[in-house]
Design a protein around this motif. Structure first.
Motif, mmCIF file in Angstrom:
data_model
loop_
_atom_site.group_PDB
_atom_site.id
_atom_site.type_symbol
_atom_site.label_atom_id
_atom_site.label_comp_id
_atom_site.label_asym_id
_atom_site.label_seq_id
_atom_site.Cartn_x
_atom_site.Cartn_y
_atom_site.Cartn_z
ATOM 1 N N GLN A 1 -17.486 2.453 -11.548
ATOM 2 C CA GLN A 1 -17.758 1.160 -12.159
ATOM 3 C C GLN A 1 -19.075 0.607 -11.616
ATOM 4 O O GLN A 1 -19.861 0.051 -12.353
ATOM 5 C CB GLN A 1 -16.587 0.232 -11.818
ATOM 6 C CG GLN A 1 -16.704 -1.193 -12.307
ATOM 7 C CD GLN A 1 -16.538 -1.283 -13.813
ATOM 8 O OE1 GLN A 1 -16.078 -0.342 -14.448
ATOM 9 N NE2 GLN A 1 -16.917 -2.416 -14.381
ATOM 10 N N ASN B 1 -11.564 -7.611 -17.304
ATOM 11 C CA ASN B 1 -12.559 -7.564 -16.237
ATOM 12 C C ASN B 1 -12.053 -6.613 -15.182
ATOM 13 O O ASN B 1 -10.843 -6.529 -14.949
ATOM 14 C CB ASN B 1 -12.736 -8.942 -15.598
ATOM 15 C CG ASN B 1 -13.232 -9.934 -16.610
ATOM 16 O OD1 ASN B 1 -14.088 -9.597 -17.430
ATOM 17 N ND2 ASN B 1 -12.678 -11.137 -16.572
ATOM 18 N N CYS B 2 -12.949 -5.954 -14.494
ATOM 19 C CA CYS B 2 -12.423 -5.128 -13.427
ATOM 20 C C CYS B 2 -13.267 -5.146 -12.188
ATOM 21 O O CYS B 2 -14.492 -5.293 -12.232
ATOM 22 C CB CYS B 2 -12.074 -3.738 -13.947
ATOM 23 S SG CYS B 2 -13.303 -2.537 -13.730
ATOM 24 N N ILE B 3 -12.566 -5.110 -11.063
ATOM 25 C CA ILE B 3 -13.219 -5.069 -9.758
ATOM 26 C C ILE B 3 -12.991 -3.670 -9.213
ATOM 27 O O ILE B 3 -11.847 -3.211 -9.142
ATOM 28 C CB ILE B 3 -12.604 -6.099 -8.792
ATOM 29 C CG1 ILE B 3 -12.603 -7.479 -9.444
ATOM 30 C CG2 ILE B 3 -13.342 -6.113 -7.463
ATOM 31 C CD1 ILE B 3 -11.816 -8.499 -8.660
ATOM 32 N N TYR C 1 -10.694 -13.119 -6.916
ATOM 33 C CA TYR C 1 -10.846 -13.117 -8.373
ATOM 34 C C TYR C 1 -9.503 -13.120 -9.094
ATOM 35 O O TYR C 1 -9.436 -12.933 -10.300
ATOM 36 C CB TYR C 1 -11.691 -11.909 -8.804
ATOM 37 C CG TYR C 1 -13.057 -11.913 -8.184
ATOM 38 C CD1 TYR C 1 -14.098 -12.623 -8.779
ATOM 39 C CD2 TYR C 1 -13.308 -11.251 -6.986
ATOM 40 C CE1 TYR C 1 -15.356 -12.662 -8.196
ATOM 41 C CE2 TYR C 1 -14.560 -11.279 -6.393
ATOM 42 C CZ TYR C 1 -15.586 -11.987 -6.999
ATOM 43 O OH TYR C 1 -16.827 -12.022 -6.418
ATOM 44 N N GLY D 1 -9.623 -10.445 -20.857
ATOM 45 C CA GLY D 1 -10.199 -11.404 -19.914
ATOM 46 C C GLY D 1 -9.518 -11.410 -18.555
ATOM 47 O O GLY D 1 -10.065 -11.942 -17.597
ATOM 48 N N THR E 1 -8.168 -9.892 -14.967
ATOM 49 C CA THR E 1 -8.887 -9.046 -14.015
ATOM 50 C C THR E 1 -7.946 -8.012 -13.389
ATOM 51 O O THR E 1 -6.817 -8.328 -13.041
ATOM 52 C CB THR E 1 -9.506 -9.932 -12.916
ATOM 53 O OG1 THR E 1 -10.421 -10.832 -13.529
ATOM 54 C CG2 THR E 1 -10.233 -9.098 -11.862
ATOM 55 N N GLN F 1 -11.793 -0.957 -20.680
ATOM 56 C CA GLN F 1 -12.738 -1.419 -21.712
ATOM 57 C C GLN F 1 -12.021 -1.706 -23.027
ATOM 58 O O GLN F 1 -12.250 -2.716 -23.669
ATOM 59 C CB GLN F 1 -13.796 -0.345 -21.979
ATOM 60 C CG GLN F 1 -15.049 -0.494 -21.148
ATOM 61 C CD GLN F 1 -16.057 0.628 -21.435
ATOM 62 O OE1 GLN F 1 -16.022 1.273 -22.483
ATOM 63 N NE2 GLN F 1 -16.948 0.853 -20.485
#
Lengths: 463, 463
Positions: B426, B212-214, B234, B189, B191, B207
């Motif tokens: 992504q 989460n990834c930006i 974020y 969860g 980032t 993954q």
């Protein structure tokens, strides 16, 4: 040692003994060769390596010089270890792995290196040096070394387990095998069952994954069936245990217990991970859950650390083809590949005709040492809970009032690393127990230090 | 190949060609030795190994027999691969790693084995075969191979980075290094920031950790600063990137961009992981975040896969002493130890005087191949987005209407494995891009197959 290494060693020794200090100019290649009666090319190569290693530097036109202290002194500073921590699941590992060579390690989980098949490994390495270049240079296919997998499949046939090569994944170690399976099957907060006591690193692994765990008492025939049944109320996903010879107790699963546990597992859809790591020490193979339940619920893992080498990391996972396929994805994401060369060296050593003789020798040696250790411990009032049929461990009870953690701390100061019981126990009810590795109990000093430490603790208790 | 291996090969070949079938009795040791003019001891050892490998069985008093088909047929069944899946971050890895030897791999991330320093590795292996027994048999100390760590420290001095040996941990690979750091610093969860495009396995790793990834667009000077700043809303914990030469774009971080990103990271307490894996290919070292921000916020990782060997797994982590200490606990829990022998072989190959020459040769070879590949691709209407200063990758744009995933599927059927753009992206906005590994583009077939596949796709588009 080659001539090149000889020259390197000599220069390193002079730095360590401070005969050569930072900034000092060393003899030219020609001078050195003349003075020591070796060839110029030997010295050129030795100097070049010492430059690469950051010990010498070459100044063009001026010659070779000893590097500044920041680097050179690092030669000296590595082996002073100050490592203090509470007795937790990692205590024994860190102490044993960090220990300088002179310390004795009756608490560690591996055999002395004199007991390992050194010549077979050297032979395997020499063969690897001449092997096909793809073994030295390329990634392995995702499932890992084909012939090693065939060897692993073949060994299972004795237990009536028939495997295809795609049901086997070569991994880096037994521990990494469990780690991958945990990541695949579990998420933080899930519940697993372990034995109480169990291998301390199972507990460390469970902590690292943020899992809940239920510890089921493990007796001389296996887990207590009633407690195992009770544990089902918590909806555990998985049971992690040793197959064959149990660590630390040396106990062996009985057929009746195996059957009862298998029925509970089947009814509740519980996965079982069987760690085969001590299986080569067995005289008569104990029951395997895999034989009873098949790959739908049972995953076997293992490695070759105990009988071949701890320096050459190589393990395996046996599971359903689909699970292996998913574990491969996870292995690529988190490790990309497994060491192909390690698998080749291990495989060559395993199929060397000396390997079976080595195992037979090891088993006899262990039996002898085990009974000698039992006698020596009895003199100190330390008695094994179970007299193991095979393996390397003795799970012992200490005299009344003696706390294993305190005893271990005292002995550590005298250069002896022990394995206190609560490292193995989730319920922490093993404060009076300790695990001995019989193969690491040859040196009389182990018992002298133990005797003195026990005396001191008896005196403290008497005050 | 030794004489023993010769005998083994011959018997295996006869089984594969079905000249020997299950149950067949093979000549006695003496007969075989006589027939083939080799010594009895050679045949004894070869037969013994074939028994261990599950290919022969010995029946006392009756001789040696070929094992039942379940085992012997496994000899044949391994290399038939049926592997179909969507183009996801793992697509390229699985295709490339599973590929039979005859397939061409312009999409893979490594050099052809003919470009690797085979002789230096063989020499290192021979030295290892004679090395001190503890290198072959014992666990490594938890930080790993001392001299290899000193070498790693020494190399950093060029970038004004001074390290102690306790700030370095030897690991199994670059990927495992990142995995350990993720486990230590992040939880599901959280980032993280990655580049868009970035190395596809970074995405697989993210993954696997449920992060989460930006994805921040990555241009020819590094990440887009404005987008990077926006990403701070974020509250990302960490930024994962390549240092030196960027994968897949071949771009190099400029000093101005490095400075701006470092300021943002400093202000927001953002960790940066710099992957040094391509650093040996640099002509002029690009800026490093570690130089600007120090170990408080920057962790460097890397391995020796690209320039030495993919079969000998060995990587490293550079971080603060305290963090290294915590990573060691995690490494013990999840891997127990790192391969000591691998580290030794890698170290010996690195300090071999031929290594620097090898790197110089590699760099020249790459430059030459790179410019040839650019020309050949241009003929097909495929152009690199950036002309890289160094490294192995060309990040290319395809002609209009050509979808990289479709092109890759078509080429796969013709024995060519490509690296379609969206595996790296992504945001999935790289459908028209593709990564070429110049060193794997020597074979003319790559361009012939590409041309035919492009034609087919053009025709389809025209219909």
């Amino acid at each position: 040692m080659t001539k090149i290494e000889g020259v390197m060693q000599q220069i390193k020794a002079q730095i360590l003994q401070r005969q050569l200090t930072a900034g000092a100019r060393i003899p030219s290649v020609r001078q050195y060769a003349l003075q020591h009666g070796c060839s110029v090319s030997t010295v050129v190569e030795a100097y070049a390596r010492l430059v690469s290693a950051g010990i010498l530097e070459s100044r063009i036109g001026a010659g070779y010089f000893i590097c500044p202290p920041s680097i050179a002194s690092a030669l000296l500073s590595e082996h002073t270890i100050e490592y203090r921590r509470e007795v937790d699941p990692l205590w024994i590992s860190r102490q044993s792995l960090d220990a300088p060579a002179h310390m004795l390690k009756p608490g560690c989980g591996w055999l002395p290196k004199e007991w390992m098949p050194e010549q077979a490994l050297r032979k395997a390495l020499k063969m690897a040096a001449k092997a096909d270049s793809s073994l030295l240079l390329d990634y392995s296919i995702p499932h890992g070394h084909v012939e090693l997998r065939r060897y692993i499949a073949r060994k299972r046939e004795v237990c009536d387990i028939m495997l295809t090569l795609k049901q086997i994944l070569v991994s880096d170690s037994a521990t990494q095998s469990i780690d991958l399976i945990f990541r695949h099957l579990l998420k933080a907060g899930d519940t697993v069952i372990i034995d109480d006591p169990c291998y301390f690193n199972f507990r460390a692994l469970i902590q690292a994954h943020g899992l809940n765990c239920i510890a089921v008492p493990f007796g001389k025939n296996g887990p207590e069936i009633e407690a195992f049944k009770q544990a089902m109320h918590y909806q555990p996903k998985l049971y992690l245990t040793n197959s064959g010879i149990h660590n630390p107790t040396g106990a062996v699963l009985s057929m009746q217990t195996a059957f009862e546990i298998a029925k509970i597992a089947e009814k509740n859809g519980l996965y079982i991970i069987e760690d085969e790591i001590f299986s080569d020490f067995e005289y008569v193979p104990a029951p395997r859950y895999l034989t009873l339940l098949g790959l739908k619920q049972v995953i076997q893992i293992g490695s070759f650390t105990k009988t071949l080498s701890a320096a050459i990391r190589c393990g395996y996972i046996i599971a359903q083809e689909e699970m292996i396929d998913q574990l491969i994805d996870l292995n690529i994401a988190t490790h990309f590949n497994t060491s192909h060369l390690n698998a080749e060296i291990i495989y060559q050593a395993l199929i060397d005709s000396s390997y079976l003789r080595h195992i037979e020798w090891l088993k006899k040696q262990l039996q002898k040492t085990m009974s000698e250790t039992v006698k020596k411990l009895a003199v100190l009032g330390i008695y094994p809970v179970i007299l193991p049929k095979a393996g390397i461990f003795l799970w012992c009870q200490l005299p009344v009032h003696i706390d294993a953690a305190k005893l271990s701390q005292l002995c550590l100061d005298k250069g002896i690393i022990l394995a206190p019981g609560n490292s193995f126990s989730q319920s922490k009810n093993a404060a009076q127990f300790i695990r001995f590795n019989a193969a690491q109990c040859i040196d009389k000093k182990v018992f002298d230090v133990l005797a003195a430490a026990l005396n001191e603790l008896h005196l403290r208790a008497a005050v």
